[in-house]
Design a protein around this motif. Structure first.
Motif, PDB file in Angstrom:
ATOM      1  N   TYR A 183     -17.978  -7.681  -4.835  1.00 41.83           N
ATOM      2  CA  TYR A 183     -16.700  -7.126  -5.280  1.00 41.83           C
ATOM      3  C   TYR A 183     -15.701  -8.221  -5.626  1.00 41.83           C
ATOM      4  O   TYR A 183     -15.544  -9.191  -4.879  1.00 41.83           O
ATOM      5  CB  TYR A 183     -16.091  -6.231  -4.195  1.00 41.83           C
ATOM      6  CG  TYR A 183     -16.966  -5.081  -3.774  1.00 41.83           C
ATOM      7  CD1 TYR A 183     -17.329  -4.084  -4.672  1.00 41.83           C
ATOM      8  CD2 TYR A 183     -17.431  -4.981  -2.463  1.00 41.83           C
ATOM      9  CE1 TYR A 183     -18.124  -3.026  -4.292  1.00 41.83           C
ATOM     10  CE2 TYR A 183     -18.228  -3.928  -2.058  1.00 41.83           C
ATOM     11  CZ  TYR A 183     -18.573  -2.954  -2.982  1.00 41.83           C
ATOM     12  OH  TYR A 183     -19.365  -1.915  -2.592  1.00 41.83           O
ATOM     13  N   ASN A 184     -15.020  -8.031  -6.732  1.00 37.66           N
ATOM     14  CA  ASN A 184     -13.846  -8.826  -7.085  1.00 37.66           C
ATOM     15  C   ASN A 184     -12.646  -7.916  -6.844  1.00 37.66           C
ATOM     16  O   ASN A 184     -12.373  -7.017  -7.632  1.00 37.66           O
ATOM     17  CB  ASN A 184     -13.912  -9.271  -8.549  1.00 37.66           C
ATOM     18  CG  ASN A 184     -12.730 -10.131  -8.948  1.00 37.66           C
ATOM     19  OD1 ASN A 184     -11.597  -9.905  -8.521  1.00 37.66           O
ATOM     20  ND2 ASN A 184     -12.969 -11.126  -9.792  1.00 37.66           N
ATOM     21  N   TYR A 185     -11.960  -8.150  -5.737  1.00 36.64           N
ATOM     22  CA  TYR A 185     -10.919  -7.219  -5.320  1.00 36.64           C
ATOM     23  C   TYR A 185      -9.744  -7.158  -6.286  1.00 36.64           C
ATOM     24  O   TYR A 185      -9.049  -6.134  -6.352  1.00 36.64           O
ATOM     25  CB  TYR A 185     -10.422  -7.596  -3.919  1.00 36.64           C
ATOM     26  CG  TYR A 185     -11.425  -7.327  -2.817  1.00 36.64           C
ATOM     27  CD1 TYR A 185     -12.071  -6.103  -2.721  1.00 36.64           C
ATOM     28  CD2 TYR A 185     -11.713  -8.301  -1.867  1.00 36.64           C
ATOM     29  CE1 TYR A 185     -12.986  -5.847  -1.703  1.00 36.64           C
ATOM     30  CE2 TYR A 185     -12.624  -8.054  -0.837  1.00 36.64           C
ATOM     31  CZ  TYR A 185     -13.263  -6.834  -0.769  1.00 36.64           C
ATOM     32  OH  TYR A 185     -14.165  -6.578   0.241  1.00 36.64           O
ATOM     33  N   ILE A 186      -9.511  -8.217  -7.043  1.00 37.52           N
ATOM     34  CA  ILE A 186      -8.422  -8.180  -8.026  1.00 37.52           C
ATOM     35  C   ILE A 186      -8.795  -7.260  -9.185  1.00 37.52           C
ATOM     36  O   ILE A 186      -8.003  -6.400  -9.597  1.00 37.52           O
ATOM     37  CB  ILE A 186      -8.094  -9.595  -8.529  1.00 37.52           C
ATOM     38  CG1 ILE A 186      -7.530 -10.450  -7.393  1.00 37.52           C
ATOM     39  CG2 ILE A 186      -7.074  -9.531  -9.683  1.00 37.52           C
ATOM     40  CD1 ILE A 186      -7.207 -11.878  -7.772  1.00 37.52           C
ATOM     41  N   ASP A 187     -10.007  -7.406  -9.710  1.00 40.70           N
ATOM     42  CA  ASP A 187     -10.450  -6.537 -10.803  1.00 40.70           C
ATOM     43  C   ASP A 187     -10.475  -5.074 -10.374  1.00 40.70           C
ATOM     44  O   ASP A 187     -10.175  -4.171 -11.177  1.00 40.70           O
ATOM     45  CB  ASP A 187     -11.845  -6.958 -11.276  1.00 40.70           C
ATOM     46  CG  ASP A 187     -11.830  -8.261 -12.062  1.00 40.70           C
ATOM     47  OD1 ASP A 187     -10.731  -8.688 -12.476  1.00 40.70           O
ATOM     48  OD2 ASP A 187     -12.909  -8.851 -12.249  1.00 40.70           O
ATOM     49  N   LEU A 188     -10.818  -4.827  -9.119  1.00 42.75           N
ATOM     50  CA  LEU A 188     -10.949  -3.452  -8.635  1.00 42.75           C
ATOM     51  C   LEU A 188      -9.605  -2.754  -8.446  1.00 42.75           C
ATOM     52  O   LEU A 188      -9.570  -1.546  -8.190  1.00 42.75           O
ATOM     53  CB  LEU A 188     -11.725  -3.425  -7.320  1.00 42.75           C
ATOM     54  CG  LEU A 188     -13.232  -3.695  -7.433  1.00 42.75           C
ATOM     55  CD1 LEU A 188     -13.869  -3.764  -6.064  1.00 42.75           C
ATOM     56  CD2 LEU A 188     -13.910  -2.615  -8.272  1.00 42.75           C
ATOM     57  N   GLN A 189      -8.510  -3.488  -8.584  1.00 48.08           N
ATOM     58  CA  GLN A 189      -7.197  -2.844  -8.458  1.00 48.08           C
ATOM     59  C   GLN A 189      -6.962  -1.808  -9.555  1.00 48.08           C
ATOM     60  O   GLN A 189      -6.136  -0.917  -9.396  1.00 48.08           O
ATOM     61  CB  GLN A 189      -6.096  -3.908  -8.464  1.00 48.08           C
ATOM     62  CG  GLN A 189      -6.072  -4.745  -7.200  1.00 48.08           C
ATOM     63  CD  GLN A 189      -5.210  -5.993  -7.310  1.00 48.08           C
ATOM     64  OE1 GLN A 189      -4.492  -6.186  -8.300  1.00 48.08           O
ATOM     65  NE2 GLN A 189      -5.275  -6.859  -6.316  1.00 48.08           N
ATOM     66  N   LYS A 190      -7.706  -1.912 -10.634  1.00 46.35           N
ATOM     67  CA  LYS A 190      -7.578  -0.912 -11.696  1.00 46.35           C
ATOM     68  C   LYS A 190      -8.099   0.446 -11.254  1.00 46.35           C
ATOM     69  O   LYS A 190      -7.825   1.475 -11.892  1.00 46.35           O
ATOM     70  CB  LYS A 190      -8.317  -1.382 -12.957  1.00 46.35           C
ATOM     71  CG  LYS A 190      -9.811  -1.506 -12.812  1.00 46.35           C
ATOM     72  CD  LYS A 190     -10.447  -1.964 -14.123  1.00 46.35           C
ATOM     73  CE  LYS A 190     -11.971  -2.061 -14.030  1.00 46.35           C
ATOM     74  NZ  LYS A 190     -12.411  -3.097 -13.083  1.00 46.35           N
ATOM     75  N   GLU A 191      -8.858   0.473 -10.146  1.00 45.54           N
ATOM     76  CA  GLU A 191      -9.402   1.725  -9.618  1.00 45.54           C
ATOM     77  C   GLU A 191      -8.411   2.454  -8.714  1.00 45.54           C
ATOM     78  O   GLU A 191      -8.759   3.472  -8.104  1.00 45.54           O
ATOM     79  CB  GLU A 191     -10.687   1.440  -8.832  1.00 45.54           C
ATOM     80  CG  GLU A 191     -11.808   0.815  -9.654  1.00 45.54           C
ATOM     81  CD  GLU A 191     -12.247   1.718 -10.798  1.00 45.54           C
ATOM     82  OE1 GLU A 191     -12.201   2.960 -10.625  1.00 45.54           O
ATOM     83  OE2 GLU A 191     -12.618   1.182 -11.861  1.00 45.54           O
ATOM     84  N   ILE A 192      -7.194   1.962  -8.613  1.00 43.96           N
ATOM     85  CA  ILE A 192      -6.144   2.673  -7.867  1.00 43.96           C
ATOM     86  C   ILE A 192      -5.694   3.841  -8.737  1.00 43.96           C
ATOM     87  O   ILE A 192      -4.932   3.665  -9.681  1.00 43.96           O
ATOM     88  CB  ILE A 192      -4.954   1.737  -7.543  1.00 43.96           C
ATOM     89  CG1 ILE A 192      -5.416   0.554  -6.702  1.00 43.96           C
ATOM     90  CG2 ILE A 192      -3.846   2.511  -6.817  1.00 43.96           C
ATOM     91  CD1 ILE A 192      -4.347  -0.497  -6.471  1.00 43.96           C
ATOM     92  N   THR A 193      -6.178   5.025  -8.430  1.00 42.79           N
ATOM     93  CA  THR A 193      -5.940   6.187  -9.296  1.00 42.79           C
ATOM     94  C   THR A 193      -5.155   7.300  -8.604  1.00 42.79           C
ATOM     95  O   THR A 193      -5.046   8.402  -9.133  1.00 42.79           O
ATOM     96  CB  THR A 193      -7.276   6.747  -9.811  1.00 42.79           C
ATOM     97  OG1 THR A 193      -8.128   7.021  -8.691  1.00 42.79           O
ATOM     98  CG2 THR A 193      -7.962   5.759 -10.738  1.00 42.79           C
ATOM     99  N   VAL A 194      -4.628   7.024  -7.407  1.00 37.61           N
ATOM    100  CA  VAL A 194      -3.796   8.014  -6.714  1.00 37.61           C
ATOM    101  C   VAL A 194      -2.333   7.675  -6.979  1.00 37.61           C
ATOM    102  O   VAL A 194      -1.996   6.534  -7.319  1.00 37.61           O
ATOM    103  CB  VAL A 194      -4.083   8.007  -5.195  1.00 37.61           C
ATOM    104  CG1 VAL A 194      -5.550   8.307  -4.926  1.00 37.61           C
ATOM    105  CG2 VAL A 194      -3.696   6.666  -4.565  1.00 37.61           C
ATOM    106  N   PRO A 195      -1.420   8.659  -6.873  1.00 34.24           N
ATOM    107  CA  PRO A 195       0.004   8.361  -7.059  1.00 34.24           C
ATOM    108  C   PRO A 195       0.434   7.216  -6.147  1.00 34.24           C
ATOM    109  O   PRO A 195       0.209   7.261  -4.935  1.00 34.24           O
ATOM    110  CB  PRO A 195       0.693   9.673  -6.667  1.00 34.24           C
ATOM    111  CG  PRO A 195      -0.332  10.729  -6.963  1.00 34.24           C
ATOM    112  CD  PRO A 195      -1.655  10.099  -6.608  1.00 34.24           C
TER     113      PRO A 195
END
Length: 408
Positions: free
Chosen positions: A304-316
């Motif tokens: 996992y690249n935790y910075i790239d995965l921030q785009k998966e924040i899909t909740v309000p």
């Protein structure tokens, strides 16, 4: 040559300058010696002073109940439950999580300095968490303390906490409010978890949660990476407790990184030092230091690249930064806000320019005297609109907001 000679001082000035430098050197050395002797005296007398420190700066738990969330790797995570006097069944329960090197008392210190207590009085059921290795949390084997990492917090602690809160409250959804690392682990959790698990999250609030640690390379925290042996022998919890009487009285570069002294009273700093500071596990600090040095935020297994995965924040999501925050600078908090994939997201900087009482530092977001006016209402307003126990469409939210406006 004549111009140079004219600028030179005579022998008298050279002598006085020498003695002035000597005086200040001796004076500074004497102060250092006196301060060192004072610390040694406090260290020797600490067992005797402990009871006095506890009576002066100790803090009782203001929560109503204590529960534990059991993780798959044997940790029991402490959940301090606040039960509202007048519950609002429309509101989903709120989980409030601390950052690195602290426990639940940094976010739930006393009735004046507690976001959980503030929300409790407004109808929310709230759980103030102490992550593994902190506060009342414990491992079944009483071991494993030095081995856990950031990955473990994301993989084990977060899902266990959510599952336990849903079970205790019989709610379908929860809200997550994280300060500092408490927000960072949730960024990462939302990046690696499944869609059905995300649907259990009503909303998310980040209070000073940095999107990366690149800016910390030149700070005192970054310098720790150059002294690996020092990291292993320092006892932060004991040191903070011992120095509690001096906290807030002497303003150091470390204080400047952690908070704005204009916004937090010295007595509160003392109480935090006595009650809220924890040691950092070796695995966690090694991972953080690796991120600072490499400017990459990856899981230990490299999946996992935790910075790239921030785009998966899909909740309000609501992102709040302090204008004077050196750990989670407004830019690094904004980077997560901009990267987040959710359609509902808001960003605030707590500053004088934006109408706050002062420019907030890292700890000020939860401990400032005026946090109840400058920060907490922003969190509560967002939770009331998006943190409901049942998922609502735009029309129901608009109708609900209209009713609230009529009441006020």
């Amino acid at each position: 040559m004549i111009a140079i000679l004219k600028n030179r001082r005579g022998p008298f000035y050279l002598i006085t300058t020498f003695f002035a430098i000597l005086f200040f050197a001796v004076f500074a050395s004497s102060l250092a010696i006196v301060f060192s002797l004072f610390l040694i005296a406090v260290l020797v007398l600490y067992p005797v002073l402990l009871d006095w420190f506890s009576r002066l700066y100790g803090q009782e738990d203001i929560a109503d109940e204590l529960h534990f969330a059991k993780t798959k790797d044997g940790w029991n995570i402490a959940l301090h439950r606040h039960i509202p006097p007048i519950p609002n069944p429309e509101l989903a329960p709120v989980i409030v999580v601390h950052g690195i090197a602290t426990n639940k008392y940094v976010i739930d210190l006393d009735k004046r300095h507690s976001l959980p207590y503030y929300l409790k009085l407004r109808g929310y059921e709230v759980f103030a968490v102490s992550l593994r290795g902190a506060g009342s949390s414990y491992h079944e084997s009483r071991g494993g303390y030095e081995d856990f990492t950031f990955d473990d917090l994301v993989k084990y602690d977060v899902p266990a906490i959510i599952s336990k809160v849903l079970s205790l409250t019989e709610s379908k959804r929860v809200n997550w409010v994280g300060h500092s690392m408490g927000a960072m682990i949730f960024y990462s959790y939302l990046g690696i978890t499944s869609k059905p698990e995300k649907e259990k999250i009503a909303s998310f609030v980040s209070l000073g949660g940095p999107g990366n640690l690149n800016h910390l390379g030149l700070s005192l925290i970054g310098l720790l990476s150059r002294f690996p042996r020092a990291r292993k022998v320092l006892d932060l919890k004991f040191g903070a407790s011992m120095l509690a009487p001096l906290a807030g009285e002497i303003y150091t570069p470390i204080d400047q990184i952690l908070y704005n002294p204009k916004a937090i009273r010295p007595r509160i700093v003392k109480k935090v030092m006595k009650n809220a500071v924890e040691n950092i596990s070796e695995g966690l600090i090694e991972q953080f230091m690796s991120w600072i040095e490499t400017k990459k935020m990856s899981s230990l297994n490299g999946f996992y690249n935790y910075i790239d995965l921030q785009k998966e924040i899909t909740v309000p999501s609501l992102f709040i930064a302090g204008a004077n925050d050196a750990i989670a600078t407004p830019d690094t908090v904004r980077s997560v806000y901009e990267r987040a994939g959710t359609k509902v997201k808001k960003f605030h900087v707590i500053s004088k320019e934006e109408g706050a009482s002062d420019d907030y530092g890292h700890g000020c977001l939860i401990l400032a005297e005026k946090a109840e006016d400058d920060v907490f209402p922003k969190v509560e307003t967002f939770l009331r609109e998006y943190g409901t126990s049942k998922k609502q469409g735009w029309f129901l939210r608009l109708k609900r907001k209209f009713k609230q406006n009529i009441r006020t």
